[in-house]
Design a protein around this motif. Structure first.
Motif, PDB file in Angstrom:
ATOM      1  N   GLY A 178       0.829  -1.202   0.000  1.00 42.54           N
ATOM      2  CA  GLY A 178       0.000   0.000   0.000  1.00 42.54           C
ATOM      3  C   GLY A 178       0.863   1.250   0.000  1.00 42.54           C
ATOM      4  O   GLY A 178       1.982   1.252   0.521  1.00 42.54           O
ATOM      5  N   TYR A 179       0.355   2.309  -0.599  1.00 42.40           N
ATOM      6  CA  TYR A 179       1.054   3.585  -0.655  1.00 42.40           C
ATOM      7  C   TYR A 179       0.082   4.710  -0.295  1.00 42.40           C
ATOM      8  O   TYR A 179      -1.097   4.659  -0.668  1.00 42.40           O
ATOM      9  CB  TYR A 179       1.571   3.872  -2.076  1.00 42.40           C
ATOM     10  CG  TYR A 179       2.613   2.916  -2.566  1.00 42.40           C
ATOM     11  CD1 TYR A 179       3.974   3.200  -2.413  1.00 42.40           C
ATOM     12  CD2 TYR A 179       2.255   1.721  -3.194  1.00 42.40           C
ATOM     13  CE1 TYR A 179       4.939   2.317  -2.880  1.00 42.40           C
ATOM     14  CE2 TYR A 179       3.222   0.840  -3.655  1.00 42.40           C
ATOM     15  CZ  TYR A 179       4.558   1.147  -3.497  1.00 42.40           C
ATOM     16  OH  TYR A 179       5.513   0.265  -3.952  1.00 42.40           O
ATOM     17  N   THR A 180       0.573   5.722   0.413  1.00 46.13           N
ATOM     18  CA  THR A 180      -0.174   6.959   0.614  1.00 46.13           C
ATOM     19  C   THR A 180       0.707   8.091   0.122  1.00 46.13           C
ATOM     20  O   THR A 180       1.871   8.206   0.537  1.00 46.13           O
ATOM     21  CB  THR A 180      -0.546   7.171   2.098  1.00 46.13           C
ATOM     22  OG1 THR A 180      -1.424   6.116   2.497  1.00 46.13           O
ATOM     23  CG2 THR A 180      -1.264   8.495   2.301  1.00 46.13           C
ATOM     24  N   PHE A 181       0.168   8.902  -0.784  1.00 49.89           N
ATOM     25  CA  PHE A 181       0.903  10.030  -1.358  1.00 49.89           C
ATOM     26  C   PHE A 181       0.290  11.338  -0.842  1.00 49.89           C
ATOM     27  O   PHE A 181      -0.928  11.520  -0.926  1.00 49.89           O
ATOM     28  CB  PHE A 181       0.798  10.007  -2.888  1.00 49.89           C
ATOM     29  CG  PHE A 181       1.324   8.756  -3.517  1.00 49.89           C
ATOM     30  CD1 PHE A 181       2.679   8.607  -3.763  1.00 49.89           C
ATOM     31  CD2 PHE A 181       0.476   7.722  -3.877  1.00 49.89           C
ATOM     32  CE1 PHE A 181       3.183   7.451  -4.358  1.00 49.89           C
ATOM     33  CE2 PHE A 181       0.960   6.556  -4.468  1.00 49.89           C
ATOM     34  CZ  PHE A 181       2.315   6.432  -4.708  1.00 49.89           C
ATOM     35  N   ASP A 182       1.119  12.220  -0.315  1.00 47.62           N
ATOM     36  CA  ASP A 182       0.686  13.560   0.079  1.00 47.62           C
ATOM     37  C   ASP A 182       1.264  14.545  -0.923  1.00 47.62           C
ATOM     38  O   ASP A 182       2.454  14.456  -1.256  1.00 47.62           O
ATOM     39  CB  ASP A 182       1.217  13.925   1.474  1.00 47.62           C
ATOM     40  CG  ASP A 182       0.549  13.121   2.582  1.00 47.62           C
ATOM     41  OD1 ASP A 182      -0.524  12.544   2.331  1.00 47.62           O
ATOM     42  OD2 ASP A 182       1.108  13.069   3.687  1.00 47.62           O
ATOM     43  N   TYR A 183       0.443  15.495  -1.396  1.00 51.47           N
ATOM     44  CA  TYR A 183       0.940  16.461  -2.379  1.00 51.47           C
ATOM     45  C   TYR A 183       0.101  17.735  -2.338  1.00 51.47           C
ATOM     46  O   TYR A 183      -1.060  17.733  -1.903  1.00 51.47           O
ATOM     47  CB  TYR A 183       0.922  15.845  -3.799  1.00 51.47           C
ATOM     48  CG  TYR A 183      -0.449  15.427  -4.259  1.00 51.47           C
ATOM     49  CD1 TYR A 183      -1.198  16.250  -5.094  1.00 51.47           C
ATOM     50  CD2 TYR A 183      -1.008  14.223  -3.845  1.00 51.47           C
ATOM     51  CE1 TYR A 183      -2.473  15.881  -5.503  1.00 51.47           C
ATOM     52  CE2 TYR A 183      -2.267  13.846  -4.251  1.00 51.47           C
ATOM     53  CZ  TYR A 183      -3.003  14.677  -5.074  1.00 51.47           C
ATOM     54  OH  TYR A 183      -4.267  14.316  -5.457  1.00 51.47           O
ATOM     55  N   TYR A 184       0.677  18.818  -2.808  1.00 51.21           N
ATOM     56  CA  TYR A 184       0.030  20.135  -2.806  1.00 51.21           C
ATOM     57  C   TYR A 184      -0.980  20.248  -3.945  1.00 51.21           C
ATOM     58  O   TYR A 184      -0.704  19.831  -5.074  1.00 51.21           O
ATOM     59  CB  TYR A 184       1.112  21.207  -2.985  1.00 51.21           C
ATOM     60  CG  TYR A 184       0.602  22.610  -3.233  1.00 51.21           C
ATOM     61  CD1 TYR A 184       0.290  23.460  -2.176  1.00 51.21           C
ATOM     62  CD2 TYR A 184       0.449  23.093  -4.537  1.00 51.21           C
ATOM     63  CE1 TYR A 184      -0.161  24.754  -2.402  1.00 51.21           C
ATOM     64  CE2 TYR A 184      -0.009  24.383  -4.779  1.00 51.21           C
ATOM     65  CZ  TYR A 184      -0.314  25.203  -3.708  1.00 51.21           C
ATOM     66  OH  TYR A 184      -0.762  26.479  -3.938  1.00 51.21           O
ATOM     67  N   VAL A 185      -2.157  20.802  -3.646  1.00 49.01           N
ATOM     68  CA  VAL A 185      -3.119  21.156  -4.693  1.00 49.01           C
ATOM     69  C   VAL A 185      -3.477  22.636  -4.538  1.00 49.01           C
ATOM     70  O   VAL A 185      -3.576  23.131  -3.418  1.00 49.01           O
ATOM     71  CB  VAL A 185      -4.416  20.289  -4.662  1.00 49.01           C
ATOM     72  CG1 VAL A 185      -4.150  18.883  -5.152  1.00 49.01           C
ATOM     73  CG2 VAL A 185      -5.047  20.263  -3.284  1.00 49.01           C
TER      74      VAL A 185
END
Length: 197
Positions: A178-185
């Motif tokens: 599993g992966y969780t990606f955090d990124y700016y929007v």
């Protein structure tokens, strides 16, 4: 260039003014021994190819902070696959600063990368799930799980007539991860799935 690409297609909520779908691409460094070589896979025939398989090993959740945007029009030199895989996600291709450093050392052109705003730059930047305003920038979170992928080769042992033991490739070990990606929007409207429930 040792590149791993994840593409996510998220169906839009038409009643909330979204388009039919939203595409995201996450590009990270592929480490050696993370997946088995394609040549090995080609040589190993699979018995019962229509069987729905369960992963033999569940690998832990990886939490990645995607703090750099990738320019789609320049990304071909990073990987020729980005052009096909990420075509719908032109404005939403993300990577990590630590991976960018690795690729720059290998001679990749730096102009394709743009560092995104971080919480340390903008103290008012919240996680999207906590942000009440649909038009404010925030840090979005997207999770995905790969249920089955070939992660290692299996080796079996055999004994010859003289009693010597030797090992040979005899199959593929499968994993789940599993992966969780955090990124700016730039606005929460682009991250409607990440809400408190």
């Amino acid at each position: 260039q040792e590149v791993k690409i994840f593409r996510a297609l998220i169906l839009g909520e038409l009643e909330r003014g979204q388009s039919q779908f939203q595409a995201l691409c996450f590009v990270t460094r592929l480490h050696r021994n993370e997946i088995i070589p394609s040549e090995s896979m080609a040589k190993l025939r699979q018995k019962n190819p229509r069987t729905v398989r369960q992963a033999e090993e569940v690998r832990g959740l990886e939490h990645l902070s995607m703090d750099v945007a990738v320019n789609f029009s320049k990304a071909a030199q990073l990987s020729s696959h980005i052009h096909n895989v990420c075509a719908e996600a032109r404005e939403a291709i993300y990577t990590r600063e630590e991976d960018v450093k690795f690729w720059l050392e290998k001679g990749v052109e730096g102009s394709m990368f743009e560092v995104l705003p971080q919480g340390s730059d903008l103290p008012e930047l919240q996680r999207c799930r906590l942000c009440p305003d649909l038009w404010k920038p925030c840090i979005c979170s997207y999770s995905l799980s790969i249920q089955w992928y070939p992660c290692m080769l299996k080796y079996c042992r055999s004994r010859d007539a003289g009693g010597r033991v030797s090992s040979y490739k005899c199959g593929i070990r499968s994993c789940q991860k599993g992966y969780t990606f955090d990124y700016y929007v730039p606005q929460k409207q682009l991250c409607l799935w990440d809400e408190e429930t």
